[in-house]
Design a protein around this motif. Structure first.
Motif, PDB file in Angstrom:
ATOM      1  N   ASP A 258      -4.659   2.409  16.448  1.00  0.00           N
ATOM      2  CA  ASP A 258      -5.817   2.937  15.375  1.00  0.00           C
ATOM      3  C   ASP A 258      -6.229   4.408  15.834  1.00  0.00           C
ATOM      4  OD1 ASP A 258      -8.062   3.529  13.650  1.00  0.00           O
ATOM      5  OD2 ASP A 258      -9.392   2.085  14.788  1.00  0.00           O
ATOM      6  N   SER A 259      -5.876   5.422  14.908  1.00  0.00           N
ATOM      7  CA  SER A 259      -6.116   6.906  15.146  1.00  0.00           C
ATOM      8  C   SER A 259      -6.050   7.533  13.858  1.00  0.00           C
ATOM      9  CB  SER A 259      -4.809   7.438  15.759  1.00  0.00           C
ATOM     10  OG  SER A 259      -5.136   8.892  16.014  1.00  0.00           O
ATOM     11  N   ILE A 260      -7.349   8.390  13.581  1.00  0.00           N
ATOM     12  CA  ILE A 260      -7.461   9.223  12.439  1.00  0.00           C
ATOM     13  C   ILE A 260      -6.132  10.154  12.167  1.00  0.00           C
ATOM     14  CG2 ILE A 260      -9.986   9.120  12.543  1.00  0.00           C
ATOM     15  CD1 ILE A 260      -9.762  12.005  13.584  1.00  0.00           C
ATOM     16  N   LYS A 261      -5.298  10.281  13.414  1.00  0.00           N
ATOM     17  CA  LYS A 261      -4.102  11.126  13.247  1.00  0.00           C
ATOM     18  C   LYS A 261      -3.051  10.325  12.816  1.00  0.00           C
ATOM     19  CE  LYS A 261      -5.205  14.166  17.379  1.00  0.00           C
ATOM     20  NZ  LYS A 261      -4.842  14.477  18.615  1.00  0.00           N
ATOM     21  N   TRP A 262      -3.248   9.176  12.762  1.00  0.00           N
ATOM     22  CA  TRP A 262      -2.085   8.308  12.057  1.00  0.00           C
ATOM     23  C   TRP A 262      -2.724   7.476  11.154  1.00  0.00           C
ATOM     24  CZ3 TRP A 262       2.844   9.124  12.509  1.00  0.00           C
ATOM     25  CH2 TRP A 262       3.447   9.504  13.533  1.00  0.00           C
ATOM     26  N   PRO A 263      -2.953   7.816   9.926  1.00  0.00           N
ATOM     27  CA  PRO A 263      -3.276   7.090   8.749  1.00  0.00           C
ATOM     28  C   PRO A 263      -2.075   6.202   8.066  1.00  0.00           C
ATOM     29  CG  PRO A 263      -3.082   9.355   7.929  1.00  0.00           C
ATOM     30  CD  PRO A 263      -3.084   9.510   9.445  1.00  0.00           C
ATOM     31  N   MET A 264      -2.461   5.233   7.303  1.00  0.00           N
ATOM     32  CA  MET A 264      -1.510   4.410   7.019  1.00  0.00           C
ATOM     33  C   MET A 264      -0.429   5.021   6.394  1.00  0.00           C
ATOM     34  SD  MET A 264      -3.725   1.234   5.711  1.00  0.00           S
ATOM     35  CE  MET A 264      -2.505   0.287   5.251  1.00  0.00           C
ATOM     36  N   TRP A 265      -0.496   6.015   5.572  1.00  0.00           N
ATOM     37  CA  TRP A 265       0.508   6.617   4.949  1.00  0.00           C
ATOM     38  C   TRP A 265       1.566   7.318   5.728  1.00  0.00           C
ATOM     39  CZ3 TRP A 265       1.584  11.922   5.143  1.00  0.00           C
ATOM     40  CH2 TRP A 265       0.279  12.517   5.470  1.00  0.00           C
ATOM     41  N   LYS A 266       0.840   8.001   6.769  1.00  0.00           N
ATOM     42  CA  LYS A 266       1.764   8.690   7.723  1.00  0.00           C
ATOM     43  C   LYS A 266       2.409   7.643   8.503  1.00  0.00           C
ATOM     44  CE  LYS A 266       0.160  12.426   9.530  1.00  0.00           C
ATOM     45  NZ  LYS A 266      -0.647  13.535  10.395  1.00  0.00           N
ATOM     46  N   LYS A 267       2.093   6.535   8.644  1.00  0.00           N
ATOM     47  CA  LYS A 267       2.961   5.502   9.502  1.00  0.00           C
ATOM     48  C   LYS A 267       3.875   5.037   8.707  1.00  0.00           C
ATOM     49  CE  LYS A 267      -1.206   3.492  12.285  1.00  0.00           C
ATOM     50  NZ  LYS A 267      -1.987   2.322  12.230  1.00  0.00           N
ATOM     51  N   GLY A 268       3.714   4.857   7.510  1.00  0.00           N
ATOM     52  CA  GLY A 268       4.780   4.445   6.500  1.00  0.00           C
ATOM     53  C   GLY A 268       5.884   5.449   6.622  1.00  0.00           C
ATOM     54  N   ILE A 269       5.563   6.764   6.391  1.00  0.00           N
ATOM     55  CA  ILE A 269       6.617   7.788   6.646  1.00  0.00           C
ATOM     56  C   ILE A 269       7.208   7.911   8.084  1.00  0.00           C
ATOM     57  CG2 ILE A 269       7.245  10.240   6.421  1.00  0.00           C
ATOM     58  CD1 ILE A 269       4.987  10.627   4.687  1.00  0.00           C
ATOM     59  N   ALA A 270       6.611   7.709   9.190  1.00  0.00           N
ATOM     60  CA  ALA A 270       7.252   7.694  10.282  1.00  0.00           C
ATOM     61  C   ALA A 270       8.114   6.386  10.526  1.00  0.00           C
ATOM     62  CB  ALA A 270       6.074   7.758  11.231  1.00  0.00           C
ATOM     63  N   LEU A 271       7.925   5.337  10.010  1.00  0.00           N
ATOM     64  CA  LEU A 271       8.419   3.955   9.998  1.00  0.00           C
ATOM     65  C   LEU A 271       9.989   3.996   9.149  1.00  0.00           C
ATOM     66  CD1 LEU A 271       8.038   1.120  11.353  1.00  0.00           C
ATOM     67  CD2 LEU A 271       7.437   0.212   9.120  1.00  0.00           C
ATOM     68  N   ASP A 320       0.656  -1.987   0.958  1.00  0.00           N
ATOM     69  CA  ASP A 320      -0.673  -1.841   1.576  1.00  0.00           C
ATOM     70  C   ASP A 320      -1.342  -0.502   1.403  1.00  0.00           C
ATOM     71  OD1 ASP A 320      -0.604  -4.451   2.948  1.00  0.00           O
ATOM     72  OD2 ASP A 320       0.943  -4.055   4.030  1.00  0.00           O
ATOM     73  N   VAL A 321      -0.223   0.369   1.015  1.00  0.00           N
ATOM     74  CA  VAL A 321      -0.911   1.800   0.956  1.00  0.00           C
ATOM     75  C   VAL A 321      -1.388   2.164  -0.402  1.00  0.00           C
ATOM     76  CG1 VAL A 321      -0.520   4.347   1.232  1.00  0.00           C
ATOM     77  CG2 VAL A 321       0.593   2.654   3.178  1.00  0.00           C
ATOM     78  N   ALA A 322      -0.330   1.828  -1.265  1.00  0.00           N
ATOM     79  CA  ALA A 322      -0.544   2.015  -2.814  1.00  0.00           C
ATOM     80  C   ALA A 322      -1.328   0.975  -3.515  1.00  0.00           C
ATOM     81  CB  ALA A 322       0.705   2.188  -3.622  1.00  0.00           C
ATOM     82  N   GLY A 323      -1.345  -0.118  -2.808  1.00  0.00           N
ATOM     83  CA  GLY A 323      -2.073  -1.166  -3.346  1.00  0.00           C
ATOM     84  C   GLY A 323      -1.429  -2.013  -4.252  1.00  0.00           C
ATOM     85  N   TYR A 324      -0.122  -1.988  -4.767  1.00  0.00           N
ATOM     86  CA  TYR A 324       0.552  -2.547  -5.853  1.00  0.00           C
ATOM     87  C   TYR A 324       0.836  -4.023  -5.217  1.00  0.00           C
ATOM     88  CZ  TYR A 324       0.360   1.792  -8.377  1.00  0.00           C
ATOM     89  OH  TYR A 324      -0.112   3.105  -8.966  1.00  0.00           O
ATOM     90  N   ARG A 325       0.208  -5.058  -5.515  1.00  0.00           N
ATOM     91  CA  ARG A 325       0.493  -6.409  -4.887  1.00  0.00           C
ATOM     92  C   ARG A 325       0.765  -7.396  -5.694  1.00  0.00           C
ATOM     93  NH1 ARG A 325      -5.092  -6.000  -0.963  1.00  0.00           N
ATOM     94  NH2 ARG A 325      -4.476  -3.923   0.029  1.00  0.00           N
ATOM     95  N   LYS A 326       0.278  -7.402  -6.948  1.00  0.00           N
ATOM     96  CA  LYS A 326       0.729  -8.599  -7.935  1.00  0.00           C
ATOM     97  C   LYS A 326       2.266  -8.814  -8.039  1.00  0.00           C
ATOM     98  CE  LYS A 326      -3.613  -8.257 -10.623  1.00  0.00           C
ATOM     99  NZ  LYS A 326      -4.347  -7.987 -11.838  1.00  0.00           N
ATOM    100  N   TRP A 327       2.844  -7.942  -8.098  1.00  0.00           N
ATOM    101  CA  TRP A 327       4.315  -7.883  -8.223  1.00  0.00           C
ATOM    102  C   TRP A 327       5.044  -8.937  -7.059  1.00  0.00           C
ATOM    103  CZ3 TRP A 327       8.101  -6.517  -4.771  1.00  0.00           C
ATOM    104  CH2 TRP A 327       7.450  -5.541  -3.781  1.00  0.00           C
ATOM    105  N   ALA A 328       4.322  -8.883  -5.677  1.00  0.00           N
ATOM    106  CA  ALA A 328       5.084  -9.365  -4.501  1.00  0.00           C
ATOM    107  C   ALA A 328       4.367 -10.908  -4.517  1.00  0.00           C
ATOM    108  CB  ALA A 328       4.376  -8.562  -3.530  1.00  0.00           C
ATOM    109  N   PHE A 329       3.477 -11.518  -5.462  1.00  0.00           N
ATOM    110  CA  PHE A 329       2.923 -12.724  -5.266  1.00  0.00           C
ATOM    111  C   PHE A 329       4.019 -13.677  -4.794  1.00  0.00           C
ATOM    112  CE2 PHE A 329       1.010 -16.631  -6.797  1.00  0.00           C
ATOM    113  CZ  PHE A 329       0.058 -16.805  -5.695  1.00  0.00           C
ATOM    114  N   PRO A 330       5.180 -13.906  -5.799  1.00  0.00           N
ATOM    115  CA  PRO A 330       6.264 -14.886  -5.357  1.00  0.00           C
ATOM    116  C   PRO A 330       6.922 -14.806  -4.005  1.00  0.00           C
ATOM    117  CG  PRO A 330       6.618 -13.833  -7.798  1.00  0.00           C
ATOM    118  CD  PRO A 330       5.374 -12.991  -6.949  1.00  0.00           C
ATOM    119  N   PHE A 331       6.870 -13.510  -3.596  1.00  0.00           N
ATOM    120  CA  PHE A 331       7.542 -13.382  -2.021  1.00  0.00           C
ATOM    121  C   PHE A 331       6.331 -13.846  -0.984  1.00  0.00           C
ATOM    122  CE2 PHE A 331      10.452  -9.801  -3.891  1.00  0.00           C
ATOM    123  CZ  PHE A 331      11.408 -10.700  -4.295  1.00  0.00           C
ATOM    124  N   VAL A 332       5.354 -13.535  -1.613  1.00  0.00           N
ATOM    125  CA  VAL A 332       4.025 -13.970  -0.549  1.00  0.00           C
ATOM    126  C   VAL A 332       4.046 -15.435  -0.478  1.00  0.00           C
ATOM    127  CG1 VAL A 332       1.424 -14.006  -0.439  1.00  0.00           C
ATOM    128  CG2 VAL A 332       2.816 -11.994  -0.852  1.00  0.00           C
TER     129      VAL A 332
END
Length: 399
Positions: A258-271, A320-332
């Motif tokens: 948890d750090s303001i230097k590492w928002p979720m979008w930046k974590k995704g890029i780093a990953l 989780d970042v963009a919030g497009y979730r409905k398509w993933a429901f079968p996988f969930v």
């Protein structure tokens, strides 16, 4: 930007750890990725194989080829399904005990008092033993045909053991020490495989018969080996598999940071970038220590770990970042009950019989070449309906 959520873990019942049944938000991307991973072995591969046979399209023939294990050296998509699941189990661990760390006001699990760790060790040991037992059941334990014909090593057993020992490292060492453990496991396995001679073969022989891993299996592993002279879930190759789980733990700690230097979008890029680097290093190591799923070589750990991070970063960004979730429901649906569907698909439920019973009357009107396609699709539908029923009624198997 949404608050960063806590994830699910099919191996950890958070009530055991937190001592209170708290409904936690989920890191949906991890549930979806776990479901995507499991989809291919539960029935997805059958759809692709049937479509490839019915159409003979080059892209489907290529995909069908990717849904088979390599015979020895090299890698296909199918070879990555098992380690991806183990990686995901590792990602879950920092989240699973995160509330306990927060309440204790500490930043690292290794600072937990021993009395608190004991409360975690018990459930970990129990779940590891259950996974080993379930793995033997999948191998046919209840069709007992003598000790010498029983296979004790298994996919679930390896997941349990690698997850358990990676968890011990996470709970007792800080991040720097965990990385040292990771490097030592991979380098130590490489050195053992290349330098320790095998009677009759010598050192550095990486064949099914002549490898040190196979020799250890023949020497120490009880019962029947998967390939008579070798077991892909054998004793020695469990050591680098711990490294696969540790890569997941590193990833989970990073995403949870948890750090303001590492928002979720930046974590995704780093990953994503970190995954590409691991793929590159694994590819280079492949030149001298081949990527081999059956031996679970150190290059395999890095290469597949890199792809696991890339896949997670894509799911993380979209869901989780963009919030497009409905398509993933079968996988969930698959991901939140992955143990149930794995056991069911491995023979505990005859989905083909059920699908034939429900849809066979319609399928018979399709052309002969397409009947297997529609049967494979109907199996997927049958499984998803079962999983939806479990999800709707909040029935989840947590070992």
């Amino acid at each position: 930007m949404p608050d960063e959520p806590i994830i699910s873990d099919p191996f950890i019942n958070t009530d055991d750890i937190n001592k209170a049944p708290v409904k936690l938000p989920r890191l949906l991307s991890l549930d979806a990725l776990r479901g995507f991973d499991m989809f291919w072995i539960m029935s997805g591969e059958g759809v692709v194989h049937a479509l490839a046979k019915a159409t003979n399209w080059p892209v489907l023939l290529w995909m069908s080829g990717q849904l088979h294990h390599t015979e020895w050296n090299g890698i296909t998509f199918y070879d990555m399904i098992f380690p991806l699941f183990l990686f995901i189990a590792g990602v879950s661990m920092p989240y699973s005990i995160g509330n306990k760390l927060t309440r204790a006001g500490i930043s690292s699990a290794n600072y937990l008092p021993f009395a608190e760790k004991k409360k975690i060790y018990g459930p970990m040991i129990r779940r590891t033993l259950i996974l080993i037992f379930l793995g033997m059941v999948v191998n046919g334990l209840f069709k007992w045909n003598g000790y010498e014909h029983t296979r004790f090593a298994s996919v679930l057993g390896r997941i349990g053991l690698a997850w358990f020992f990676a968890g011990l490292i996470y709970l007792n060492f800080n991040l720097k020490q965990q990385i040292i453990w990771f490097a030592a496991l991979l380098l130590g396995y490489w050195a053992a495989m290349m330098l320790i001679p095998v009677p009759g073969y010598g050192a550095g022989v990486l064949t099914m018969n002549g490898s040190l891993e196979s020799y250890i299996d023949r020497l120490l592993l009880p019962g029947r080996l998967h390939d008579k002279v070798h077991d892909p879930e054998g004793i020695l190759s469990t050591i680098p598999a711990i490294g696969t789980a540790l890569l997941g733990i590193f990833t989970g700690q990073f995403l949870k940071y948890d750090s303001i230097k590492w928002p979720m979008w930046k974590k995704g890029i780093a990953l994503f970038i970190g995954g590409l680097l691991l793929i590159a290093v694994g590819s280079l190591w492949n030149l001298t220590f081949p990527i081999n799923k059956r031996l679970w070589t150190s290059s395999f750990v890095l290469f597949v770990g890199g792809w696991s991070m890339v896949l997670l970063s894509v799911f993380y960004f979209i869901i989780d970042v963009a919030g497009y979730r409905k398509w993933a429901f079968p996988f969930v649906l698959i991901g939140v009950n992955s143990i149930i569907i794995y056991l069911a698909a491995e023979g505990m439920i005859d989905f083909e019989y059920t699908a034939n019973y429900l849809f066979g009357g319609l399928i018979q009107y399709a052309s002969q070449s397409w009947q297997q396609v529609w049967l494979a699709i109907s199996i997927v539908v049958t499984q998803l309906v079962m999983l939806w029923f479990l999800y709707r009624n909040k029935i989840f198997l947590k070992i």
